[in-house]
Design a protein around this motif. Structure first.
Motif, short mmCIF file in Angstrom:
data_model
loop_
_atom_site.label_atom_id
_atom_site.label_comp_id
_atom_site.label_asym_id
_atom_site.label_seq_id
_atom_site.Cartn_x
_atom_site.Cartn_y
_atom_site.Cartn_z
N VAL A 41 0.84 -1.21 0.00
CA VAL A 41 0.00 0.00 0.00
C VAL A 41 0.87 1.26 0.00
CG1 VAL A 41 -1.63 1.35 1.39
CG2 VAL A 41 -2.00 -1.10 1.05
N THR A 42 1.89 1.28 0.84
CA THR A 42 2.76 2.45 0.92
C THR A 42 3.55 2.65 -0.37
OG1 THR A 42 2.98 2.11 3.31
CG2 THR A 42 4.59 3.55 2.27
N ALA A 43 4.07 1.56 -0.92
CA ALA A 43 4.84 1.66 -2.17
C ALA A 43 3.99 2.20 -3.31
CB ALA A 43 5.41 0.29 -2.53
N LEU A 44 2.76 1.69 -3.45
CA LEU A 44 1.88 2.18 -4.53
C LEU A 44 1.42 3.60 -4.26
CD1 LEU A 44 1.97 -0.81 -5.44
CD2 LEU A 44 -0.42 -0.52 -6.16
N HIS A 45 1.27 3.97 -3.01
CA HIS A 45 0.94 5.36 -2.69
C HIS A 45 1.99 6.31 -3.27
CE1 HIS A 45 -0.24 8.91 -0.37
NE2 HIS A 45 1.01 9.01 0.01
N TYR A 46 3.24 5.87 -3.26
CA TYR A 46 4.32 6.70 -3.78
C TYR A 46 4.63 6.43 -5.26
CZ TYR A 46 5.32 8.43 0.89
OH TYR A 46 5.22 9.05 2.12
N GLY A 47 3.82 5.60 -5.91
CA GLY A 47 3.97 5.42 -7.35
C GLY A 47 4.87 4.29 -7.78
N ALA A 48 5.34 3.46 -6.85
CA ALA A 48 6.16 2.32 -7.23
C ALA A 48 5.29 1.24 -7.86
CB ALA A 48 6.89 1.76 -6.01
N VAL A 49 5.91 0.35 -8.61
CA VAL A 49 5.23 -0.80 -9.23
C VAL A 49 5.71 -2.05 -8.49
CG1 VAL A 49 4.84 -2.09 -11.35
CG2 VAL A 49 5.20 0.39 -11.44
N VAL A 50 4.78 -2.85 -7.99
CA VAL A 50 5.13 -3.99 -7.15
C VAL A 50 4.58 -5.28 -7.75
CG1 VAL A 50 4.85 -5.08 -4.89
CG2 VAL A 50 5.23 -2.61 -5.05
N TYR A 51 5.47 -6.27 -7.86
CA TYR A 51 5.11 -7.61 -8.30
C TYR A 51 5.27 -8.56 -7.11
CZ TYR A 51 5.90 -5.77 -13.03
OH TYR A 51 5.87 -5.03 -14.19
N PRO A 52 4.21 -9.22 -6.66
CA PRO A 52 4.37 -10.18 -5.57
C PRO A 52 4.90 -11.51 -6.10
CG PRO A 52 2.08 -10.13 -6.25
CD PRO A 52 2.80 -9.10 -7.09
N HIS A 53 5.75 -12.16 -5.32
CA HIS A 53 6.25 -13.47 -5.75
C HIS A 53 6.78 -14.22 -4.53
CE1 HIS A 53 8.48 -16.53 -8.02
NE2 HIS A 53 7.77 -16.14 -9.07
N PRO A 54 6.50 -15.52 -4.44
CA PRO A 54 7.11 -16.31 -3.36
C PRO A 54 8.62 -16.36 -3.51
CG PRO A 54 5.30 -17.49 -4.42
CD PRO A 54 5.60 -16.32 -5.29
N LYS A 55 9.29 -16.60 -2.43
CA LYS A 55 10.76 -16.72 -2.47
C LYS A 55 11.09 -18.15 -2.87
CE LYS A 55 13.04 -14.44 0.58
NZ LYS A 55 13.67 -14.00 1.85
N ASP A 56 11.29 -18.37 -4.18
CA ASP A 56 11.56 -19.71 -4.68
C ASP A 56 12.58 -19.65 -5.81
OD1 ASP A 56 10.16 -18.86 -6.94
OD2 ASP A 56 8.30 -19.84 -6.35
N ASP A 57 12.81 -20.79 -6.45
CA ASP A 57 13.84 -20.87 -7.47
C ASP A 57 13.52 -20.04 -8.72
OD1 ASP A 57 15.27 -22.56 -5.85
OD2 ASP A 57 14.56 -24.40 -6.81
N GLY A 58 12.25 -19.71 -8.92
CA GLY A 58 11.88 -18.94 -10.10
C GLY A 58 11.94 -17.44 -9.91
N LEU A 59 12.38 -17.00 -8.73
CA LEU A 59 12.32 -15.58 -8.39
C LEU A 59 13.17 -14.72 -9.33
CD1 LEU A 59 11.48 -13.27 -6.50
CD2 LEU A 59 13.34 -13.95 -4.97
N ARG A 60 14.41 -15.10 -9.55
CA ARG A 60 15.31 -14.28 -10.38
C ARG A 60 14.81 -14.17 -11.81
NH1 ARG A 60 17.99 -10.12 -10.08
NH2 ARG A 60 18.88 -10.91 -8.12
N ALA A 61 14.37 -15.26 -12.38
CA ALA A 61 13.86 -15.22 -13.75
C ALA A 61 12.61 -14.35 -13.84
CB ALA A 61 13.56 -16.64 -14.24
N PHE A 62 11.76 -14.43 -12.83
CA PHE A 62 10.54 -13.61 -12.82
C PHE A 62 10.91 -12.12 -12.79
CE2 PHE A 62 7.25 -11.32 -10.41
CZ PHE A 62 6.10 -11.70 -11.09
N ALA A 63 11.86 -11.75 -11.92
CA ALA A 63 12.28 -10.35 -11.82
C ALA A 63 12.91 -9.87 -13.12
CB ALA A 63 13.24 -10.18 -10.66
N ASP A 64 13.74 -10.70 -13.72
CA ASP A 64 14.39 -10.31 -14.97
C ASP A 64 13.36 -10.11 -16.09
OD1 ASP A 64 16.82 -10.44 -13.72
OD2 ASP A 64 17.36 -12.42 -14.53
N ARG A 65 12.35 -10.97 -16.12
CA ARG A 65 11.31 -10.86 -17.16
C ARG A 65 10.56 -9.54 -17.07
NH1 ARG A 65 6.08 -13.01 -17.05
NH2 ARG A 65 6.58 -14.39 -15.31
N HIS A 66 10.42 -9.03 -15.86
CA HIS A 66 9.68 -7.78 -15.66
C HIS A 66 10.58 -6.56 -15.51
CE1 HIS A 66 5.71 -9.57 -15.46
NE2 HIS A 66 6.17 -10.50 -14.64
N GLY A 67 11.87 -6.74 -15.61
CA GLY A 67 12.79 -5.62 -15.44
C GLY A 67 12.69 -4.99 -14.06
#
Length: 253
Positions: A41-67
């Protein structure tokens, strides 16, 4: 069968509750006061873009895909001057930046509940606004609303023990949202509203002194607890749009 579906406003707990609500076709509101929901809520209030993701083996690839930058542990991020799961680390400088936010509770429940027709994020900070948006979606769709109190995880549960630790701050956050929702309430939701109304005048000290609040303050994050314990500070309501959270009014744009 355990079922609150005769009622328009329901309460569930944790990952199983998120799954049950989403599979019923309910509008889901994720509540993880300390700290996932409050941080989103606080991050979006300030205009950040947030992607939720579990902490798992696919985390890095997910972040890279979304920049997007992965939000890492509080201490490590603080040393680097980056935002963390701590909501007070977000500010105007983060507008437009993309972040992947992990947590053991809120992010996991959000991913599980993502098949719901709509998934919102609520907490004490935006309780009334989250309720208004959920009511608007309920009126438009005819779907029921389930507020999911995420709870915490017990450390090192023994075999056969349930890992969910109910969290009073999430129960109060859920009650704040449920109290502002229209529609019929299940008994579970009604009792949760009663707890909130009994505690409303003392929300800040109760959240500060509850087990989760003292645990977080003991880790040097007392500012987080004070921030998260405030009621109706923001009108920002995050809603999941595909894989990221956006402000409810901008969904689908």
């Amino acid at each position: 069968m355990f079922d609150q579906s005769p009622y328009e406003c329901c309460l569930e707990w944790g990952e199983r509750g998120a799954r049950e609500a989403a599979e019923r076709g309910d509008i889901v509101v994720i509540v993880d006061v300390l700290s996932f929901s409050s941080t989103v809520v606080t991050a979006l209030h300030y205009g950040a873009v947030v992607y939720p993701h579990p902490k798992d083996d696919g985390l890095r690839a997910f972040a890279d895909r979304h920049g997007a930058d992965i939000i890492i542990g509080r201490a490590e991020a603080a040393r680097a001057g980056n935002p963390t799961l701590s909501p007070v680390t977000f500010g105007p400088a983060h507008a437009g930046r993309r972040f992947v936010l992990c947590s053991l509770n809120g992010a996991v429940c959000a991913r599980i509940g993502s098949v719901a027709p709509a998934l919102l994020v609520g907490c004490l900070l935006n309780a009334s606004a989250a309720a208004r948006e959920a009511d608007r979606l309920r009126a438009a769709s005819g779907a029921n609303v389930t507020v999911v109190a995420c709870g915490e995880k017990w450390e090192a549960p023994r075999p056969g023990e349930n890992g969910l630790r109910p969290a009073v701050e999430d129960y109060l956050g859920a009650g704040a949202i449920l109290s502002a929702l229209g529609g019929s309430r299940s008994p579970e939701a009604e009792v949760c509203v009663g707890a909130f109304r009994h505690a409303e005048a003392r929300i800040a000290p109760l959240v500060t002194d509850c087990g989760s609040g003292r645990e977080l303050a003991g880790k040097g994050c007392a500012d987080d607890v004070r921030h998260c314990a405030r009621l109706d500070v923001y009108a920002t309501v995050p809603v999941l749009d595909r894989e990221r959270f956006v402000v409810a009014a901008s969904r689908g744009r």
